[in-house]
Design an enzyme around this catalytic site. Structure first.
Site, PDB file in Angstrom:
ATOM      1  N   HIS A   1      57.948  -1.192  34.016  1.00  0.00           N
ATOM      2  CA  HIS A   1      56.796  -1.918  34.879  1.00  0.00           C
ATOM      3  C   HIS A   1      57.947  -3.438  34.050  1.00  0.00           C
ATOM      4  CE1 HIS A   1      53.211  -1.092  32.639  1.00  0.00           C
ATOM      5  NE2 HIS A   1      53.202  -2.327  32.589  1.00  0.00           N
TER       6      HIS A   1
ATOM      7  N   SER B   1      51.772  -5.014  27.538  1.00  0.00           N
ATOM      8  CA  SER B   1      52.861  -3.527  27.794  1.00  0.00           C
ATOM      9  C   SER B   1      54.377  -2.930  27.211  1.00  0.00           C
ATOM     10  CB  SER B   1      53.354  -3.261  29.644  1.00  0.00           C
ATOM     11  OG  SER B   1      52.091  -3.394  29.847  1.00  0.00           O
TER      12      SER B   1
ATOM     13  N   ASP C   1      57.556   5.572  33.858  1.00  0.00           N
ATOM     14  CA  ASP C   1      57.418   3.813  33.342  1.00  0.00           C
ATOM     15  C   ASP C   1      57.969   4.013  31.844  1.00  0.00           C
ATOM     16  OD1 ASP C   1      56.151   1.319  33.655  1.00  0.00           O
ATOM     17  OD2 ASP C   1      54.416   2.583  33.277  1.00  0.00           O
TER      18      ASP C   1
END
Length: 376
Positions: free
Chosen positions: A111, A225, A142
């Site tokens: 992402h 992230s 992911d």
């Protein structure tokens, strides 16, 4: 109760957070207490004397010394690992990544890269922007790998730890670029292991359901992230991926509840993406079916109805057919396609599971040997 995770990248502070979704826990929550004491509490009180004051000073210096040792340990870990954590920019979005090898491969979240194929990377020990391009992405877990066009000399790959040795209470440091603040470090502990978490779907988030995640109390924010969750042995034990949100507070962050993809998943997927450009062994259990959510007469979700069965797959071998409505995997209730995906995420290929389903209004069961989730 904090229940909604949100991806922690790639947008900076100006970005609105994604919508809240439920966190599905594969392990029971537990409250743990902590007790402490000092050696002086076990000793009898000393009588007043000229030597008593020096003894008191010696005893009181122990906590300070211990604190300094812990601080030194933190600073050593930061010096060891922070040079391996990078900031990744794509357009006006940003996230973090971890240097995977000395050839310029960097692992991050899917992402974070989204649909982009080119990126700008900034190393922790430099302000020079480096060009990078996409190697491959695997949204189901992911994870993604990008590669520097011209890796600089002295590039420092991170060391990855053993996921099986991650335990509750271990001290963790989260490193990355939260809110665009590059080379930031926060600290916490391992709050839980074995979490199965469903991401929100939308924007750059693939909506993956990920098993065996590490829960940490270290602060994780947008931009974190793809960054590193690290133990005090200077080993990466996870990639910072999600932070929980509070449904009753309009999706505000729930402090101290973050999730990281475990090191074993990172290395397995990254190795395949680098060597093959795709994932051929996902390590994820599958039934070998195409399904959708089934609704009852009250229009409430009531299971996962099989639309198609893969020839020779796990479901086909167990006699499941299109039209069957799966309502349970083992002891786990299934009331939707998402619930089925979550239940399978906590299982492993080759394991056996009892599938409860309805056919023509009758409840039946089938013992299924689970297959491996196929990849495109």
């Amino acid at each position: 109760m904090p229940a909604g995770p949100r991806p922690t990248g790639p947008r900076a502070a100006r970005t609105r957070l994604p919508a809240t979704v439920a966190v599905v826990l594969a392990a029971a929550l537990a409250l743990a207490g902590c007790s402490s004491g000092s050696s002086s509490s076990a000793s009898p009180p000393s009588s007043p004397s000229a030597g008593s004051s020096s003894g008191t000073k010696q005893a009181s210096s122990a906590p300070a010394q211990s604190g300094n040792q812990l601080q030194d340990a933190y600073q050593k870990v930061i010096a060891d690992v922070l040079p391996s954590v990078v900031q990744i920019t794509t357009g006006d979005s940003l996230g973090s990544g971890i240097v995977y090898d000395d050839k310029g491969d960097i692992v991050t979240n899917a992402h974070v890269v989204g649909t982009a194929t080119t990126f700008t990377v900034t190393l922790a020990n430099s302000t020079k922007a480096l060009d990078a391009s996409l190697v491959a992405s695997y949204p189901d877990s992911d994870l993604a790998v990008i590669k520097l066009a011209s890796p600089p000399s002295g590039l420092k790959p991170a060391a990855f730890g053993d996921s099986g040795k991650v335990e509750l209470g271990q001290i963790t440091l989260a490193m990355g670029s939260p809110l665009g603040l590059s080379s930031s470090v926060t600290q916490g502990i391992v709050s839980a292991t074995g979490r199965t978490v469903s991401e929100p779907r939308g924007g750059t988030s693939p909506g993956a359901t990920i098993s065996n995640m590490v829960q940490t109390s270290a602060a994780i924010n947008p931009g974190n992230s793809g960054g590193a969750l690290v133990n005090l042995d200077s080993q990466v034990i996870g990639i910072n991926t999600l932070a929980a949100t509070e449904p009753e507070a309009n999706g505000a962050a729930a402090p101290g509840i973050g999730f990281a993809i475990p090191a074993s998943t990172i290395t397995s997927i990254a190795d395949q993406l680098i060597k093959q450009g795709k994932v051929t062994n996902s390590g994820r259990a599958a039934l070998g079916i195409t399904a959708r959510t089934s609704f009852n007469q009250q229009f409430q979700p009531a299971g996962a109805v099989i639309v198609a069965v893969s020839p020779g797959g796990a479901a086909a071998s167990a006699g499941l057919q299109p039209g069957d409505v799966i309502t349970k995997i083992g002891d786990t209730q299934v009331d939707s396609l998402n619930a089925l995906t979550t239940a399978l995420a906590s299982l492993t290929p080759g394991s056996k599971a009892t599938v409860t389903y309805t056919r023509d209004g009758n409840s039946k069961t089938a013992d299924v040997t689970l297959g491996t989730l196929e990849t495109p």
